[in-house]
Design an enzyme around this catalytic site. Structure first.
Site, short mmCIF file in Angstrom:
data_model
loop_
_atom_site.label_atom_id
_atom_site.label_comp_id
_atom_site.label_asym_id
_atom_site.label_seq_id
_atom_site.Cartn_x
_atom_site.Cartn_y
_atom_site.Cartn_z
N ARG A 79 1.14 -1.03 -0.12
CA ARG A 79 -0.10 0.09 0.10
C ARG A 79 0.88 1.16 0.35
O ARG A 79 1.54 1.04 0.90
CB ARG A 79 -1.20 0.16 1.10
CG ARG A 79 -1.79 1.29 1.45
CD ARG A 79 -2.78 1.17 2.52
NE ARG A 79 -3.66 2.37 2.76
CZ ARG A 79 -3.41 2.65 3.18
NH1 ARG A 79 -2.91 2.97 4.56
NH2 ARG A 79 -5.14 3.64 3.16
N ASN A 156 -7.22 8.21 3.18
CA ASN A 156 -6.27 7.02 3.43
C ASN A 156 -7.71 7.88 5.34
O ASN A 156 -7.45 9.21 5.12
CB ASN A 156 -5.65 8.10 3.92
CG ASN A 156 -4.26 6.85 5.30
OD1 ASN A 156 -4.65 6.15 5.48
ND2 ASN A 156 -4.53 7.69 6.14
N GLU A 157 -7.41 6.85 6.39
CA GLU A 157 -8.26 7.79 6.97
C GLU A 157 -9.49 9.11 7.23
O GLU A 157 -9.24 10.28 7.60
CB GLU A 157 -7.66 7.89 8.65
CG GLU A 157 -6.56 6.40 8.59
CD GLU A 157 -5.40 6.99 9.77
OE1 GLU A 157 -5.81 8.02 10.50
OE2 GLU A 157 -5.10 5.35 9.96
N HIS A 224 -8.95 0.19 10.07
CA HIS A 224 -7.07 0.52 10.61
C HIS A 224 -7.31 -0.40 11.71
O HIS A 224 -7.89 0.44 12.92
CB HIS A 224 -7.07 1.80 10.09
CG HIS A 224 -7.22 2.58 9.01
ND1 HIS A 224 -6.34 3.45 8.71
CD2 HIS A 224 -6.26 1.42 8.01
CE1 HIS A 224 -5.98 3.11 7.35
NE2 HIS A 224 -6.55 2.33 6.85
N TYR A 226 -6.10 0.27 15.66
CA TYR A 226 -4.64 0.93 16.16
C TYR A 226 -5.56 0.05 18.18
O TYR A 226 -5.84 -0.57 17.84
CB TYR A 226 -4.92 2.13 15.90
CG TYR A 226 -3.89 1.98 15.13
CD1 TYR A 226 -2.18 1.24 14.77
CD2 TYR A 226 -4.01 2.56 13.50
CE1 TYR A 226 -1.80 1.70 13.49
CE2 TYR A 226 -2.95 2.35 12.52
CZ TYR A 226 -2.14 1.76 12.47
OH TYR A 226 -1.71 2.11 11.66
N GLU A 253 -4.71 -1.50 7.74
CA GLU A 253 -3.21 -0.75 8.58
C GLU A 253 -3.63 -1.87 9.94
O GLU A 253 -4.69 -1.62 10.25
CB GLU A 253 -3.19 0.82 8.97
CG GLU A 253 -3.22 1.42 7.00
CD GLU A 253 -3.04 2.92 8.47
OE1 GLU A 253 -2.04 2.81 9.56
OE2 GLU A 253 -2.97 4.46 7.67
N TRP A 282 1.33 -1.73 8.90
CA TRP A 282 1.80 0.03 9.31
C TRP A 282 3.38 -0.51 9.55
O TRP A 282 3.20 -0.60 11.14
CB TRP A 282 1.21 0.90 9.81
CG TRP A 282 1.85 2.27 10.01
CD1 TRP A 282 2.74 2.92 10.09
CD2 TRP A 282 0.94 3.60 7.97
NE1 TRP A 282 2.65 4.09 9.99
CE2 TRP A 282 2.33 3.98 8.63
CE3 TRP A 282 0.88 3.37 6.64
CZ2 TRP A 282 2.03 5.04 7.41
CZ3 TRP A 282 0.76 4.18 6.56
CH2 TRP A 282 1.15 5.35 6.58
#
Length: 457
Positions: A79, A156-157, A224, A226, A253, A282
């Site tokens: 990516r 992105n995001e 994503h 986290y 991610e 990531w």
């Protein structure tokens, strides 16, 4: 229920209704397509992303060698961070053409993303999704004809945790519609709001309607993971709801640690493998601002894998053990190599048992091996008549044991394995095939079981 933090704001996880199931005709003429929860490459084969993120727009001088090194460690996808000009200098079409050529030279599928949209509504100067679409249209000349090798990750995001995130659904639909109207035939990937983590479940609960807004029904959703995803329950619930709704999702991610909490990377990797979901860690190298621990290698040097790099490339359910090259590059994935010492992968013979009339065959093949484990694929083929379900059985000859399976429901009793079709791959026309995969532990001897039997229903 517990409080989570991102960008200084508290985010409380709440329950919400599941997304609605939606039928998905595959209508794209070329390139990657969607079939239920699966991503198919241009040859119609299931493709599981196993790769990493590379920050090209900030480290363009490192891209050529980085892609080669990422491939050498076994990845099948990268990516690539691009800029649209709102926060960072835009990458022109000529540069994007070079990046795509480098991905193809290294037999890597290229997911291209605009990073300027990150945290819109909270992040000063962030781009809107509409501005990201403007950028894609401006560099269309670099992308047309690359549908077999490139997936477009619109932005992105998009959206932080503020009130603007409520606009995600309408703005994402508009972005998809504009790209299709402009003639883009590529598979489209859309990131979640809330800095990509969707703790408000905006993407999850509106995914079906966003998918339906794509006239080609060729949109993939990206979460994503986290600090919001620090427990197995949260990870399995989120990914499971998309699969229950028959919608495609990837983990675009994730990391092994983060300032907002400690993500459960072991469950992310295991669940992605078990459910047949792609993942992109990531990131390769070059992180700053206090998250340097997310570098997989130090100073772009593949000989200096960090603990995170060792985990994602060489650990259980990691890239080396599970990655297969896209068949658009001309065949079966070659065995990945690594800068760290490990046994050389090898391929063993396959075995199958002829079917009765109107039944099915099952062919067992070892596609990759490493010290103490291996990856296998079982191909099921219908006989002279259509079937509506199948059950494959065999006996392990050397004490092998599953560590993960996908595209099947499998159980082991002693040495006997019973593997049944998943809900989506049991119906086969006469002569048609499907396959399921697994990773397993093994000792010094790893013989192929015989016979491998298939019973149709």
């Amino acid at each position: 229920m517990r409080a989570k933090w991102w960008g200084g704001l508290a985010a409380v996880l709440t329950t919400a209704a599941a997304v609605l199931t939606l039928a998905q005709p595959a209508q794209a003429a070329a390139g990657f397509t969607v079939s239920g929860t699966r991503i198919l490459d241009a040859n119609g084969n299931t493709f599981l992303m196993r790769g990493v993120n590379h920050a090209h727009t900030w480290y363009a001088g490192q891209t050529s060698t980085s892609l080669a090194n990422i491939k050498a460690l076994g990845a099948n996808t990268v990516r690539v961070v691009l800029a649209s000009g709102q926060r960072w200098t835009a990458n022109p079409a000529s540069d994007v053409t070079t990046v795509i050529s480098q991905c193809k030279a290294n037999r890597l599928i290229c997911v291209l993303e605009v990073h300027d949209t990150t945290g819109y509504g909270e992040q000063s100067g962030a781009a809107t999704l509409a501005q990201a679409v403007d950028y894609w249209i401006s560099i269309k000349s670099a992308l047309t004809g690359q549908e077999n090798f490139v997936i477009l990750n619109i932005g992105n995001e998009p959206y932080g945790n503020g009130t603007a995130s409520a606009n995600w659904t309408a703005d994402t639909k508009s972005a998809i519609t504009r790209l299709r109207a402009a003639g883009f035939q590529h598979q489209i990937m859309v990131d979640a709001p809330n800095w990509g983590q969707d703790w408000q479940f905006i993407m999850r609960d509106n995914a079906a309607s966003v998918f339906a807004a794509d006239p080609q029904r060729n949109t993939v959703f990206s979460i994503h993971m986290y600090g919001v995803f620090d427990t197995a329950a949260e990870i399995n619930d989120y990914l499971g709801r998309f699969q229950t709704a028959n919608l495609p999702i990837v983990v675009g991610e994730f990391g092994h640690d983060h300032s907002d909490g400690n993500p459960d990377e072991d469950t992310i990797l295991a669940t992605a493998q078990q459910r047949g979901i792609g993942y992109l860690g990531w990131s390769w190298s070059g992180n700053g601002g206090g998250v340097e621990y997310l570098d997989m290698v130090t100073n772009f040097n593949p000989a200096q894998l960090t603990s995170w790099g060792q985990r994602i490339f060489n650990g259980a359910n990691g890239i080396k053990a599970t990655s297969k090259e896209a068949t658009v590059f001309g065949g079966v994935s070659p065995s990945p190599s690594s800068s760290s010492a490990s046994p050389s992968p090898s391929v063993s013979p396959s075995t199958s048992t002829p079917p009765p009339a109107g039944g099915c065959t099952a062919t067992y093949a070892i596609s990759n091996q490493w010290g103490g484990g291996f990856q296998g694929t079982v191909t099921v083929k219908a006989g002279s008549s259509a079937i509506t379900g199948w059950t494959v059985t065999w006996t392990w000859p050397n004490g092998q044991r599953f560590t993960n399976t996908w595209n099947t429901t499998a159980a082991t009793s002693g040495e006997t394995v019973t593997a049944r079709n998943a809900p989506y791959n049991g119906t086969l026309a006469a002569g048609a095939t499907t396959s399921f995969g697994f990773t397993a532990s093994s000792g010094a001897t790893n013989a192929v079981p015989s016979p491998v039997s298939c019973a149709a229903s």
